[in-house]
Scaffold this active site. Structure first.
Site, PDB file in Angstrom:
ATOM      1  CD  GLU A 110      -3.051  -0.624   0.048  1.00  0.00           C
ATOM      2  OE1 GLU A 110      -3.041  -0.414  -1.138  1.00  0.00           O
ATOM      3  OE2 GLU A 110      -3.477  -1.505   0.262  1.00  0.00           O
ATOM      4  CB  THR A 135       4.585   0.248  -2.588  1.00  0.00           C
ATOM      5  OG1 THR A 135       3.474  -0.606  -2.793  1.00  0.00           O
ATOM      6  CG2 THR A 135       4.897  -0.218  -0.959  1.00  0.00           C
ATOM      7  CG  ASP A 136       0.565   2.671  -6.430  1.00  0.00           C
ATOM      8  OD1 ASP A 136       0.859   3.417  -5.380  1.00  0.00           O
ATOM      9  OD2 ASP A 136      -0.429   2.616  -7.085  1.00  0.00           O
ATOM     10  N   GLY A 149     -12.431   2.469  -1.461  1.00  0.00           N
ATOM     11  CA  GLY A 149     -10.973   1.819  -1.708  1.00  0.00           C
ATOM     12  C   GLY A 149     -10.929   0.558  -2.429  1.00  0.00           C
ATOM     13  CB  SER A 159     -10.075   0.315  -8.091  1.00  0.00           C
ATOM     14  OG  SER A 159      -8.917   0.484  -7.353  1.00  0.00           O
ATOM     15  CB  SER A 219     -11.895   6.342  -9.603  1.00  0.00           C
ATOM     16  OG  SER A 219     -10.842   5.839  -9.012  1.00  0.00           O
ATOM     17  CD  GLU A 262      -7.936   8.223 -10.329  1.00  0.00           C
ATOM     18  OE1 GLU A 262      -8.185   8.261  -9.035  1.00  0.00           O
ATOM     19  OE2 GLU A 262      -8.317   7.356 -11.035  1.00  0.00           O
ATOM     20  CG  ASP A 269      -6.331   1.934  -7.556  1.00  0.00           C
ATOM     21  OD1 ASP A 269      -5.573   0.851  -7.010  1.00  0.00           O
ATOM     22  OD2 ASP A 269      -6.817   2.986  -7.088  1.00  0.00           O
ATOM     23  CE1 TYR A 321      -3.412   7.399  -2.904  1.00  0.00           C
ATOM     24  CE2 TYR A 321      -2.788   9.227  -4.508  1.00  0.00           C
ATOM     25  CZ  TYR A 321      -2.589   8.079  -4.012  1.00  0.00           C
ATOM     26  OH  TYR A 321      -2.137   6.795  -4.806  1.00  0.00           O
TER      27      TYR A 321
END
Length: 392
Positions: free
Chosen positions: A42, A44-45, A131, A133, A135, A167, A179, A228
């Site tokens: 989480e 980390t991307d 949470g 995804s 979107s 996004e 995502d 975020y």
């Protein structure tokens, strides 16, 4: 109210919303795009790290009729909201869900891909702002609809990156790739190990004898209104500070415990905590993948526990509601692993549960959680699903 969900029902709903569609019924297409859970990895991307997501069999469906004009009109079947935009006009945010569709159109055009007008209806059994995804699911569904038959010729990872661009550059959420990658590239029955630097990925088999269970806190979260983007800025600040000590690093992905300890005194304490989470979380991804492959469920459970504690204490994106669900899971026999999933600030937990314990787990959550939080949860068993596609 039961919403239309099967393809024939969606096509019928479109002919009601768009009377002209009845005469062109054979031209109507239906696209499905799943949500996702992240098992571990989480925040980390966007730090060039490792993630282990899986798409789930909760999804958004879009029935659409291609048109010869350059106009897109979409109607939500849950509340009747209808929004549209012109493909040849600059992106203009409205603060509504249609921004994800118009941003996707803008990113596709920016990438030089041909898009066409359409009229469509949207339905979903995927909780919004949870949470999971939603979107990214609407972005990929709209991308497939705008591209039409040409979507078959676009590499799935490339399309995920275009939707991430939508996004980041247009909606304004500085998310990583996880995502959109999950929604686009997922395969049924497995999680996907993605290296967010090299973009190399591979499937990781999930234990066939365990059930994935999502628990929704009942508290909504919106990344646009959360911190975020602030968390990403803090990670960038940590990298900048540590790079002064070791110029060879390219991101927090390259930071080890020794460099982190050496640089901790030079960093703002909050920034240092953010970095500590990312460094340890990448190792947890490797631990969980190895444990899945070795059948070591105890190691999986411990990594989930440590990951949730890190997100709560170091990255500070958990919530009392998420913590309550993890606490309940921890005292329920048959729950192998539990932690918050997704960016945090509300939303869901992901749990690995023995099949014969799922009903008892649901009962325990529904009994204990409302008294702890005043909220009503949802307990949703899910299965790892395929990525975005057309429905025949």
């Amino acid at each position: 109210m039961t919403l239309p969900f099967e393809p024939d029902a969606l096509i019928e709903a479109l002919t009601i919303v768009e009377p002209g569609a009845a005469a062109r019924r054979d031209a109507i297409r239906v696209v499905r795009a799943p949500g996702r859970v992240n098992l571990i990895g989480e925040h980390t991307d966007y730090n060039d790290g490792l993630v282990l997501p899986a798409a789930i069999d909760r999804e958004i469906r879009l029935a659409y009729l291609p048109t010869d004009d350059r106009r897109v009109e979409l109607t939500r079947l849950d509340d009747g909201q209808r929004h549209g935009f012109d493909l040849d006009e600059p992106y203009r945010p409205t603060g509504t869900w249609i921004d994800y569709a118009s941003a996707t159109a803008a990113a596709l055009a920016e990438a030089g891909l041909p898009v066409g007008g359409l009229r469509g209806v949207v339905t979903s059994n995927l909780p919004e702002n949870a949470g999971l995804s939603s979107s990214a699911a609407i972005e990929l569904a709209v991308a497939w609809a705008l591209l039409g038959d040409a979507s078959d010729g676009v590499d799935r990872l490339t399309l995920a990156r275009i939707c991430q661009r939508a996004e980041n550059a247009f909606v304004g959420v500085q998310c990583g790739l996880m995502d959109q990658f999950s929604v686009s590239c997922a395969m049924a029955g497995v999680a996907l190990l993605l290296d967010c630097r090299s973009l190399e990925w591979r499937p990781v088999a999930l234990p066939a004898n365990l059930v994935l269970v999502v628990c929704h806190t009942g508290s909504q979260r919106r990344l646009e209104a959360s911190d975020y983007n602030g968390r990403r800025a803090q990670c960038e600040a940590a990298f900048a500070g540590l790079a002064l000590l070791d110029p060879s690093i390219r991101s927090l992905r390259d930071v080890g415990p020794e460099l982190l300890a050496r640089g901790a005194a030079t960093l703002d304490p909050v920034v240092a905590r953010r970095a500590a989470h990312v460094v340890a979380e990448n190792d947890r991804v490797r631990t969980v993948v190895a444990a899945f492959e070795a059948g070591d469920l105890a190691a999986v459970g411990e990594a989930f526990r440590a990951g949730h504690a890190s997100l709560r204490d170091l990255f500070e994106v958990s919530s009392p509601e998420l913590d309550a669900l993890v606490e309940i899971a921890g005292i329920t026999p048959g729950v192998v692993a539990a932690r918050m999933t997704g960016a945090g600030f509300g939303g869901c937990t992901v749990n690995l549960v023995w099949p014969d314990a799922v009903d008892a787990f649901r009962t325990t959550v529904l009994d204990r959680y409302p008294a702890m939080t005043g909220l009503q949860p949802m307990v949703i068993p899910v299965a790892a699903a395929d990525g975005v596609d057309r429905i025949a």
